[in-house]
Design a protein around this motif. Structure first.
Motif, PDB file in Angstrom:
ATOM      1  N   TRP A  12       1.355  53.309  49.473  1.00 57.41           N
ATOM      2  CA  TRP A  12       0.922  54.498  50.229  1.00 57.41           C
ATOM      3  C   TRP A  12       2.046  55.057  51.082  1.00 57.41           C
ATOM      4  O   TRP A  12       2.149  56.278  51.270  1.00 57.41           O
ATOM      5  CB  TRP A  12      -0.309  54.168  51.053  1.00 57.41           C
ATOM      6  N   ALA A  13       2.921  54.198  51.603  1.00 54.56           N
ATOM      7  CA  ALA A  13       4.092  54.692  52.327  1.00 54.56           C
ATOM      8  C   ALA A  13       4.957  55.544  51.413  1.00 54.56           C
ATOM      9  O   ALA A  13       5.524  56.559  51.831  1.00 54.56           O
ATOM     10  CB  ALA A  13       4.907  53.523  52.887  1.00 54.56           C
ATOM     11  N   VAL A  14       5.043  55.143  50.151  1.00 59.63           N
ATOM     12  CA  VAL A  14       5.803  55.930  49.177  1.00 59.63           C
ATOM     13  C   VAL A  14       5.152  57.285  48.970  1.00 59.63           C
ATOM     14  O   VAL A  14       5.834  58.319  48.913  1.00 59.63           O
ATOM     15  CB  VAL A  14       5.913  55.161  47.850  1.00 59.63           C
ATOM     16  N   LEU A  15       3.830  57.313  48.864  1.00 55.16           N
ATOM     17  CA  LEU A  15       3.132  58.589  48.681  1.00 55.16           C
ATOM     18  C   LEU A  15       3.390  59.517  49.863  1.00 55.16           C
ATOM     19  O   LEU A  15       3.708  60.704  49.689  1.00 55.16           O
ATOM     20  CB  LEU A  15       1.635  58.349  48.509  1.00 55.16           C
ATOM     21  N   TYR A  16       3.249  58.997  51.092  1.00 58.45           N
ATOM     22  CA  TYR A  16       3.528  59.797  52.292  1.00 58.45           C
ATOM     23  C   TYR A  16       4.972  60.324  52.244  1.00 58.45           C
ATOM     24  O   TYR A  16       5.238  61.499  52.507  1.00 58.45           O
ATOM     25  CB  TYR A  16       3.376  58.951  53.553  1.00 58.45           C
ATOM     26  N   GLY A  17       5.903  59.430  51.933  1.00 61.68           N
ATOM     27  CA  GLY A  17       7.321  59.782  51.986  1.00 61.68           C
ATOM     28  C   GLY A  17       7.731  60.790  50.939  1.00 61.68           C
ATOM     29  O   GLY A  17       8.446  61.750  51.232  1.00 61.68           O
ATOM     30  N   VAL A  18       7.299  60.579  49.705  1.00 64.61           N
ATOM     31  CA  VAL A  18       7.702  61.496  48.636  1.00 64.61           C
ATOM     32  C   VAL A  18       7.033  62.860  48.824  1.00 64.61           C
ATOM     33  O   VAL A  18       7.618  63.899  48.524  1.00 64.61           O
ATOM     34  CB  VAL A  18       7.403  60.887  47.259  1.00 64.61           C
ATOM     35  N   ALA A  19       5.806  62.860  49.335  1.00 60.77           N
ATOM     36  CA  ALA A  19       5.160  64.133  49.650  1.00 60.77           C
ATOM     37  C   ALA A  19       5.962  64.893  50.702  1.00 60.77           C
ATOM     38  O   ALA A  19       6.127  66.119  50.614  1.00 60.77           O
ATOM     39  CB  ALA A  19       3.739  63.899  50.141  1.00 60.77           C
ATOM     40  N   ALA A  20       6.484  64.185  51.706  1.00 61.94           N
ATOM     41  CA  ALA A  20       7.310  64.830  52.729  1.00 61.94           C
ATOM     42  C   ALA A  20       8.607  65.344  52.134  1.00 61.94           C
ATOM     43  O   ALA A  20       9.060  66.452  52.444  1.00 61.94           O
ATOM     44  CB  ALA A  20       7.596  63.849  53.866  1.00 61.94           C
ATOM     45  N   ALA A  21       9.226  64.542  51.267  1.00 63.16           N
ATOM     46  CA  ALA A  21      10.470  64.977  50.621  1.00 63.16           C
ATOM     47  C   ALA A  21      10.238  66.216  49.776  1.00 63.16           C
ATOM     48  O   ALA A  21      11.035  67.160  49.795  1.00 63.16           O
ATOM     49  CB  ALA A  21      11.040  63.843  49.777  1.00 63.16           C
ATOM     50  N   ARG A  22       9.130  66.221  49.029  1.00 61.84           N
ATOM     51  CA  ARG A  22       8.821  67.392  48.212  1.00 61.84           C
ATOM     52  C   ARG A  22       8.532  68.600  49.095  1.00 61.84           C
ATOM     53  O   ARG A  22       8.947  69.722  48.791  1.00 61.84           O
ATOM     54  CB  ARG A  22       7.639  67.096  47.293  1.00 61.84           C
ATOM     55  N   GLY A  23       7.824  68.382  50.216  1.00 64.38           N
ATOM     56  CA  GLY A  23       7.566  69.469  51.150  1.00 64.38           C
ATOM     57  C   GLY A  23       8.833  70.023  51.765  1.00 64.38           C
ATOM     58  O   GLY A  23       8.888  71.185  52.162  1.00 64.38           O
ATOM     59  N   ALA A  24       9.886  69.194  51.844  1.00 65.71           N
ATOM     60  CA  ALA A  24      11.173  69.640  52.384  1.00 65.71           C
ATOM     61  C   ALA A  24      12.028  70.318  51.322  1.00 65.71           C
ATOM     62  O   ALA A  24      13.160  70.724  51.608  1.00 65.71           O
ATOM     63  CB  ALA A  24      11.924  68.453  52.981  1.00 65.71           C
ATOM     64  N   GLY A  25      11.494  70.417  50.112  1.00 60.42           N
ATOM     65  CA  GLY A  25      12.210  71.123  49.059  1.00 60.42           C
ATOM     66  C   GLY A  25      12.864  70.255  48.025  1.00 60.42           C
ATOM     67  O   GLY A  25      13.548  70.769  47.131  1.00 60.42           O
ATOM     68  N   ALA A  26      12.700  68.933  48.084  1.00 59.67           N
ATOM     69  CA  ALA A  26      13.263  68.082  47.028  1.00 59.67           C
ATOM     70  C   ALA A  26      12.645  68.462  45.695  1.00 59.67           C
ATOM     71  O   ALA A  26      11.430  68.655  45.600  1.00 59.67           O
ATOM     72  CB  ALA A  26      13.018  66.614  47.340  1.00 59.67           C
ATOM     73  N   THR A  27      13.466  68.571  44.676  1.00 57.42           N
ATOM     74  CA  THR A  27      12.996  69.058  43.386  1.00 57.42           C
ATOM     75  C   THR A  27      13.041  68.020  42.284  1.00 57.42           C
ATOM     76  O   THR A  27      12.452  68.234  41.219  1.00 57.42           O
ATOM     77  CB  THR A  27      13.810  70.278  42.944  1.00 57.42           C
ATOM     78  N   PHE A  28      13.732  66.918  42.478  1.00 57.91           N
ATOM     79  CA  PHE A  28      13.756  65.874  41.454  1.00 57.91           C
ATOM     80  C   PHE A  28      14.269  64.576  42.061  1.00 57.91           C
ATOM     81  O   PHE A  28      14.894  64.567  43.125  1.00 57.91           O
ATOM     82  CB  PHE A  28      14.636  66.269  40.263  1.00 57.91           C
ATOM     83  N   GLY A  29      13.997  63.472  41.357  1.00 55.80           N
ATOM     84  CA  GLY A  29      14.479  62.168  41.786  1.00 55.80           C
ATOM     85  C   GLY A  29      15.473  61.603  40.799  1.00 55.80           C
ATOM     86  O   GLY A  29      15.388  61.852  39.591  1.00 55.80           O
ATOM     87  N   THR A  30      16.437  60.807  41.283  1.00 59.07           N
ATOM     88  CA  THR A  30      17.419  60.125  40.443  1.00 59.07           C
ATOM     89  C   THR A  30      17.303  58.624  40.666  1.00 59.07           C
ATOM     90  O   THR A  30      17.378  58.166  41.812  1.00 59.07           O
ATOM     91  CB  THR A  30      18.846  60.588  40.777  1.00 59.07           C
ATOM     92  N   LEU A  31      17.086  57.877  39.594  1.00 59.68           N
ATOM     93  CA  LEU A  31      16.991  56.424  39.685  1.00 59.68           C
ATOM     94  C   LEU A  31      18.394  55.827  39.662  1.00 59.68           C
ATOM     95  O   LEU A  31      19.142  56.013  38.701  1.00 59.68           O
ATOM     96  CB  LEU A  31      16.166  55.873  38.525  1.00 59.68           C
ATOM     97  N   PHE A  32      18.764  55.119  40.713  1.00 57.52           N
ATOM     98  CA  PHE A  32      20.070  54.477  40.781  1.00 57.52           C
ATOM     99  C   PHE A  32      20.064  53.101  40.127  1.00 57.52           C
ATOM    100  O   PHE A  32      21.015  52.733  39.435  1.00 57.52           O
ATOM    101  CB  PHE A  32      20.515  54.316  42.245  1.00 57.52           C
ATOM    102  N   ARG A  33      18.971  52.360  40.350  1.00 58.37           N
ATOM    103  CA  ARG A  33      18.949  50.989  39.832  1.00 58.37           C
ATOM    104  C   ARG A  33      17.526  50.471  39.811  1.00 58.37           C
ATOM    105  O   ARG A  33      16.738  50.761  40.704  1.00 58.37           O
ATOM    106  CB  ARG A  33      19.818  50.079  40.717  1.00 58.37           C
ATOM    107  N   TYR A  34      17.199  49.728  38.767  1.00 58.06           N
ATOM    108  CA  TYR A  34      15.956  48.966  38.715  1.00 58.06           C
ATOM    109  C   TYR A  34      16.320  47.525  38.414  1.00 58.06           C
ATOM    110  O   TYR A  34      17.110  47.246  37.501  1.00 58.06           O
ATOM    111  CB  TYR A  34      15.012  49.495  37.640  1.00 58.06           C
ATOM    112  N   ALA A  35      15.779  46.599  39.166  1.00 57.96           N
ATOM    113  CA  ALA A  35      16.103  45.178  38.995  1.00 57.96           C
ATOM    114  C   ALA A  35      14.910  44.346  39.429  1.00 57.96           C
ATOM    115  O   ALA A  35      13.873  44.867  39.844  1.00 57.96           O
ATOM    116  CB  ALA A  35      17.344  44.813  39.817  1.00 57.96           C
ATOM    117  N   ASP A  36      15.057  43.028  39.342  1.00 58.64           N
ATOM    118  CA  ASP A  36      14.015  42.134  39.837  1.00 58.64           C
ATOM    119  C   ASP A  36      14.635  40.851  40.359  1.00 58.64           C
ATOM    120  O   ASP A  36      15.841  40.614  40.215  1.00 58.64           O
ATOM    121  CB  ASP A  36      12.951  41.851  38.769  1.00 58.64           C
ATOM    122  N   SER A  37      13.802  40.025  40.969  1.00 61.43           N
ATOM    123  CA  SER A  37      14.292  38.818  41.640  1.00 61.43           C
ATOM    124  C   SER A  37      14.900  37.800  40.693  1.00 61.43           C
ATOM    125  O   SER A  37      15.674  36.932  41.115  1.00 61.43           O
ATOM    126  CB  SER A  37      13.146  38.169  42.413  1.00 61.43           C
TER     127      SER A  37
END
Length: 481
Positions: free
Chosen positions: A258-283
């Motif tokens: 839910w923190a992600v939902l709040y945050g990405v909604a704010a980023a989109r509201g600020a005009g962010a138009t796309f996301g870039t994945l830098f890295r995906y990993a696991d433990s």
């Protein structure tokens, strides 16, 4: 959107007390919040911590990026031995950045919170030194009615935001922070924070947002990928509806969902138009145990104008969708790869006759599908479903003029006198009634600010002064002819 959850008499007494009692030379400063997980999640020794963070940042691969403003980062919050490399891949993007305030948002793992908690005063301490709170910005977020409160106790043992500070201390110069924890989400806190954080981000390019979350927990590596990758893909496209469906149905399992939902909604509201994945990993990269992993992702959210190639592509898709709809053929399928066109966006398609007369106009006010799909759908609809006009005929196609308008996120209009004709599109809500005008409309019609507002109200079926009691929003647009 959150489908799953959704002071005069007293002043005189204080003054009197001030006259009767000795006056201290200065107010007592709030003690710094001490580190809660130094020595556990990251080294407690300052020298060792500095060397470790610098090593992780130096090893982070360079990520080729298109020009644009970095609005937000999404980063993990596990111990550095497990997620440090992933976090570093995101923080490496801040080298040389002139950022003066970092808004931190993440989940509350221990303290029960309804809505959100904000840390509003003092400073936080790490082995690398103190980081002060931006008290003015922090207090601007507080709202009892929206369940966003000052609650420093909720932060005492929480690690999700603390572990971000050493990376920020080694990549930025002087900066302040604004820490926010999300607990049990509510519609009120979601709407309030998404709107207020977006406003802070839009008003100042020296403010950025960091969203803290780990991904799935204690699944096999293959099962973790099945849950993590669809969520990361939806976030890259800033497809919040799709992302919420994934987490609500448990097809994805981020600990800071839910923190992600709040945050990405704010980023989109600020005009962010796309996301870039830098890295995906696991433990398992650190432990070697692939039978029970925790997933980690690092991502950046960017705002940039449409490139010339993207504008051409959108106009081409609009023309093709109009032609196919008029010829009773299936709408076109986009097979491109531009991440900005694949990300959720809102657009209108406007059709005009050769003499400039309107022939049809249909669009989305809010993002609900990819930008390119919004253009395709609305191209077909503008030629056949605008209730003001009959469907376009094949004979009209050669002389038809097509215009695509890509909308920015809308924001509440506080002062109608600040409307700029030609820049601001307007959206009105009054109960079940609504209306919208694109920014180019008042220019084409020769309206003043006052007539613009009156026409907006009348379009919604209200009297000319009806806009004064309605909710007003504005937006800007990129217009493609």
């Amino acid at each position: 959107m959150l489908s799953r959850h959704i002071f005069i008499k007293a002043a005189r007494l204080v003054l009197l007390a001030g006259l009767l009692l000795p006056v201290a030379g200065c107010a007592k400063e709030t003690p710094p919040r001490p580190p809660a997980v130094a020595g556990a999640f990251y080294p407690a020794d300052p020298g060792e911590l500095q060397r470790e963070v610098d090593r992780l940042l130096a090893a982070a691969p360079a990520v080729p990026l298109s020009a644009g403003r970095l609005i937000s980062l999404l980063v993990p919050h596990a111990g550095y031995v497990y997620s440090g490399s992933t976090a570093a891949s995101a923080y490496a993007q801040l080298r040389g950045a002139d950022i003066r305030t970092v808004i931190l948002i993440g989940p509350s793992h221990r303290a029960p919170i309804t809505g959100a908690a904000v840390y509003v005063t003092g400073s936080w301490k790490t082995p690398l030194g103190l980081v002060r709170i931006n008290e003015t910005m922090a207090r601007s977020l507080l709202s009892d009615k929206d369940q966003v409160s000052a609650n420093p106790a909720a932060f005492a043992d929480e690690h999700s935001l603390e572990v971000q500070l050493p990376f920020l201390q080694r990549t930025l110069k002087e900066f302040t922070i604004l820490p926010i924890l999300i607990g049990q989400p509510t519609r009120e806190s979601y709407r309030h924070l998404a709107e207020r954080i977006a406003l802070l981000l839009k008003q100042n390019d020296q403010v950025m947002l960091v969203i803290s979350t780990d991904l799935s927990h204690y699944l096999t590596r293959s099962a973790a990928r099945e849950k993590d990758l669809p969520a990361l893909a939806a976030l890259q496209r800033m497809a919040l509806g799709e992302y919420e469906q994934l987490i609500s149905s448990r097809r994805s399992d981020l600990c800071g969902e839910w923190a992600v939902l709040y945050g990405v909604a704010a980023a989109r509201g600020a005009g962010a138009t796309f996301g870039t994945l830098f890295r995906y990993a696991d433990s398992a990269d650190a432990s070697g145990d692939t039978s029970k992993v925790v997933g980690y992702g690092a991502m950046g959210f960017y705002r940039r104008p449409l490139t010339a190639a993207a504008r051409t592509e959108l106009l081409t898709m609009a023309k093709e969708s109009v032609t196919r709809q008029v010829q009773l053929q299936p709408l076109p399928v986009w097979r491109g790869s531009d991440p900005q066109l694949a990300a959720d966006g809102a657009a209108f398609v406007t059709l005009k006759q050769k003499n400039g007369e309107l022939r049809g106009c249909i669009g989305h006010i809010q993002p609900s599908t990819s930008l390119v799909q919004s253009v395709i759908q609305n191209g077909g609809a503008a030629s056949s479903q605008d209730p003001r006009f009959p469907p376009v005929t094949p004979a009209e196609l050669p002389d038809l003029l097509i215009e695509v308008t890509v909308l920015s996120p809308r924001e509440p209009l506080v002062d109608p006198q600040s409307i700029v004709i030609g820049r601001d599109g307007l959206y009105l809500e009054a109960g079940q009634r609504s209306s919208v005008f694109l920014p180019q409309v008042p220019v084409e019609q020769g309206w003043s600010r006052e007539s613009y507002l009156a026409e907006l109200a009348m379009k919604a079926g209200l009297p000319p002064a009806g806009w004064k009691t309605a909710k007003l929003y504005r937006f800007s647009a990129e217009i493609i002819h």
